[in-house]
Write a protein that holds these residues in place. Structure first.
Motif: not given
Length: 202
Positions: A64-68, A74-79, A97-99, A192-202
């Motif tokens: 679970g941790i590794l797949s997250g 993948v999202f970071w690379l895409g961005d 992100y703003n909304l 979600d923790l990576l995307l919104f808390v620790f390493l957001p893309l924006r």
């Protein structure tokens, strides 16, 4: 496929989630209140219609941790590619992100305790689980992913549909592989923790 379409509980659940997401995305000022309530309704619907609990899996924690983390990569690379190629999708990412990014402390709490688990409990623990009863694993992944992505049309943003397709394939594959809802819930929370808390893309 006929068995899937004739599954009234699945069809009603799919209609229900469309209605709930439509109202959530069209009420930006109170989005977090309505979206949280929507997830609680979907969790309740799943519990009422799916009583069997997935069996334990000793490996689900690490996977679970590794797949997250991998999905975030993948999202970071895409961005990064979107930014490098100066694609118009970059503006959509910033807008989302703003909304919809968490702002208050309670937003983060419900994201981890209700929203991320709720999405997996409903989409994998209910929708995909029922599809698996009458189809093979690959079909269940494809169909549940398409259904998962389809409700994102209410956001009006193509990038969110694309994100749901990507996440849906990964979490759908994990569920079809291990048949463990705890695994996909943990993967979603880490993502979600990576995307919104620790390493957001924006």
């Amino acid at each position: 496929m006929k068995k899937v379409i004739s599954d009234r509980r699945l069809v009603f659940g799919y209609i229900l989630v469309h209605l709930l997401l439509y109202f959530s995305f069209n009420q930006e000022k109170v989005f977090w209140y309505i979206f949280t309530a929507s997830m609680l309704i979907l969790i309740s619907y799943t519990i009422l219609n799916e009583t069997k609990v997935d069996g334990p899996n000793k490996n689900y924690f690490v996977i679970g941790i590794l797949s997250g983390i991998a999905l975030y990569g993948v999202f970071w690379l895409g961005d990064a590619l979107i930014t490098l190629l100066n694609l118009p999708l970059s503006g959509q990412i910033s807008k989302l992100y703003n909304l919809f990014s968490p702002e208050n402390a309670w937003h983060y709490l419900v994201l981890i305790l209700i929203i991320a688990p709720g999405e997996e409990i409903f989409w994998r623990g209910f929708i995909q689980k029922r599809i698996l009863r009458s189809t093979d694993a690959r079909t269940s992944i494809l169909l549940s992913t398409l259904l998962y992505a389809s409700v994102q049309i209410h956001s009006g943003e193509f990038i969110l549909i694309l994100a749901a397709l990507t996440g849906g394939v990964v979490w759908g594959a994990l569920y079809a592989w291990k048949r463990n809802i705890r695994l996909v819930v943990l993967s979603h929370i880490v993502f979600d923790l990576l995307l919104f808390v620790f390493l957001p893309l924006r």
